[in-house]
Write an enzyme that holds these catalytic residues in place. Sequence first.
Site, PDB file in Angstrom:
ATOM      1  N   HIS A 189      14.637 -21.066 -18.447  1.00 51.39           N
ATOM      2  CA  HIS A 189      15.748 -20.775 -17.557  1.00 51.39           C
ATOM      3  C   HIS A 189      16.250 -21.973 -16.792  1.00 51.39           C
ATOM      4  O   HIS A 189      17.449 -22.197 -16.647  1.00 51.39           O
ATOM      5  CB  HIS A 189      15.322 -19.691 -16.570  1.00 51.39           C
ATOM      6  CG  HIS A 189      16.155 -18.496 -16.746  1.00 51.39           C
ATOM      7  ND1 HIS A 189      17.484 -18.512 -16.431  1.00 51.39           N
ATOM      8  CD2 HIS A 189      15.891 -17.293 -17.262  1.00 51.39           C
ATOM      9  CE1 HIS A 189      17.976 -17.348 -16.722  1.00 51.39           C
ATOM     10  NE2 HIS A 189      17.039 -16.580 -17.232  1.00 51.39           N
ATOM     11  N   GLU A 431      14.867 -20.171 -44.613  1.00 55.13           N
ATOM     12  CA  GLU A 431      13.889 -20.616 -43.620  1.00 55.13           C
ATOM     13  C   GLU A 431      12.459 -20.519 -44.150  1.00 55.13           C
ATOM     14  O   GLU A 431      11.501 -20.738 -43.427  1.00 55.13           O
ATOM     15  CB  GLU A 431      14.058 -19.840 -42.317  1.00 55.13           C
ATOM     16  CG  GLU A 431      14.059 -18.329 -42.461  1.00 55.13           C
ATOM     17  CD  GLU A 431      14.352 -17.594 -41.151  1.00 55.13           C
ATOM     18  OE1 GLU A 431      14.219 -18.188 -40.077  1.00 55.13           O
ATOM     19  OE2 GLU A 431      14.697 -16.400 -41.226  1.00 55.13           O
ATOM     20  N   ASP A 455      12.037 -22.255 -38.495  1.00 54.59           N
ATOM     21  CA  ASP A 455      10.966 -21.662 -39.299  1.00 54.59           C
ATOM     22  C   ASP A 455      10.681 -22.485 -40.553  1.00 54.59           C
ATOM     23  O   ASP A 455       9.529 -22.630 -40.952  1.00 54.59           O
ATOM     24  CB  ASP A 455      11.326 -20.224 -39.689  1.00 54.59           C
ATOM     25  CG  ASP A 455      10.983 -19.254 -38.574  1.00 54.59           C
ATOM     26  OD1 ASP A 455       9.895 -19.405 -37.996  1.00 54.59           O
ATOM     27  OD2 ASP A 455      11.798 -18.374 -38.270  1.00 54.59           O
ATOM     28  N   CYS A 502      21.550 -23.234 -38.700  1.00 56.11           N
ATOM     29  CA  CYS A 502      21.528 -22.668 -37.351  1.00 56.11           C
ATOM     30  C   CYS A 502      20.202 -22.942 -36.643  1.00 56.11           C
ATOM     31  O   CYS A 502      19.976 -22.475 -35.546  1.00 56.11           O
ATOM     32  CB  CYS A 502      21.826 -21.172 -37.387  1.00 56.11           C
ATOM     33  SG  CYS A 502      20.638 -20.248 -38.360  1.00 56.11           S
TER      34      CYS A 502
END
Length: 570
Positions: A189, A431, A455, A502
């Site tokens: 965060h 992936e 991954d 991505c």
Amino acid sequence: MKGIGVSPGISIGKAFVIKKDKTFVTSVLLKNDLEISSESERFNLAVDLAIAEIESIKTNRELILTEEDIAILETQIEFISDPQLKEDVIEKISGDKKNANDALIEVTANLVELFLNMDDAYMRARAADIQDIGSRILKHLNGSVKSDTQQFEPDTIIIAEDIAPSDTITMDTRYITGFATQMGSKTSHAAIIARSKGISAVVGCGDSLKLIKDGDVIILDGISGQIYINPDQQLIDEYRAKREDFIKQSEKLKALRDVPCVTTDGESIMLTANISGADDLADVFENGGEGVGLLRTELLFMNRDTFPSEEEQFEFYKKVALQSKDKSVIVRTIDIGGDKQLSYFGLPIEQNPFLGYRAIRICLDRTDIFITQLKAILRAGVFGDLKIMFPMISNVEEVRAAKNILAEAKKELQEEHIPFNVDIKVGIMIEIPSAAITADILAKEVDFFSIGTNDLCQYTLAVDRMNEKITHLYDPFNPGVLRLISNVIEEGYKHNIHVGMCGEMAGDPLATLLLLGMGLKEFSMSASAIPAIKNIIISHSLSSAQEVCKKIMEMDSSSTIITYLQDLAQ
Ligand code: PEP
Ligand code: MG
């Protein structure tokens, strides 16, 4: 001292050290029903007060809250209002005879651990929200409610163990120029908020951050992750000059928003973003993103007691479609399972969660869940350019089976006379190494590939992406990983299908020229990374990137490759 630079910028200022009170379990057990009911009541009241407090922060006019701040506060209200949290705490009070404080601390700790162990980095970062909520309720249980806003002197650099979402909201951030935290990652965060507020930040500095005292003069470099404590004048002057350069560069990058992403020799490249819902879209377009390369749909399935209905999912995807204004949006079907649990689904604990019952494997097994999601995406496809992407594909049978279920979903919609996008494009994530190696076979089945390096890297190198002890081995520049990526792009070309990426590598400026040279057509990343990647692409020719790529593919080690790319970047 060095940490991870997560929000670019250089700040020079005075340290303000935030120390969190530690809370310990008291282990005092309740004696009778009277105590149980009084502790339950005390907890319920603290929850109500915590919700009221967040509501009052939301409407406090002294705080200039961004849309993102409001979204965080709303998420927190949702988390606090989740009946499961209340039930779990009350169960510990009445069942285990724990007092309300101990019960809450234990439930919070369990939830934090659950989130920290999740596969998805975004979800892992939500652990901070849970911790924050726990502390807020605890504060009300203890009856110690301090004032909302914290004021700072100009050029303050916040030093903290971690920065909770509500800390950043209630801090008067006008005078804060930097954050440095012991814990955290790129998606924690503190990092997200710092980026959105334009505050430079370095996270994950470890225990050495404890050396910093209030009032120390600090140089914080949010790009390299370097922090200097009480530096000499020469270093301060050097970093002031660097800061000037950075500010000029940022202004230039901001101006690139509407500049088309085309190389100097005319090759158009698509820059898109990874998002988790419609609320993330404003940021994407502000940074010049041309659409969404990955919509992670897991968030829609979490923090609830049952699977979302087709109607609920339809509304979620429709909102994204409408707000994307006909720009391409790749919707990934659910990537749950393994360590990414849904409390209401009851998945078994597994020995090797990353190699287990997850993502497309669950969807092909539980076609009821899969069909509901597919129907909702197909229906929302009428409102924008939505595409469907299947995760964790390891062989061609899985693609064919998934496509058959998609055909079944279409048939059901037809029979129900519900409008949907008949020609929706279908792609897969590459992936898993077997998929990357057999890209030639898979390319015949789909409209596009998207390379998931997060991954792909972990499976190719046998390096658990969650294990901090082996992060040095998690290396997308390993020649083995690069050969797989290159093969996928090449086969995509041969079979005339679109290839994007991505995984996090797409937003790493060090990798841009290499990936461009390999022929990658779409780079999807966190929205704030887009301007810097665009700047690299529009300042180079495709042919020069191809030269870079050719040289790199002949190199034998990742260290040689990284050094070469770093020299180029200089
Ligand atoms: C990836 O694996 O690269 C990816 C983008 O998906 P996730 O990080 O959600 O596993
Ligand atoms: Mg993945």
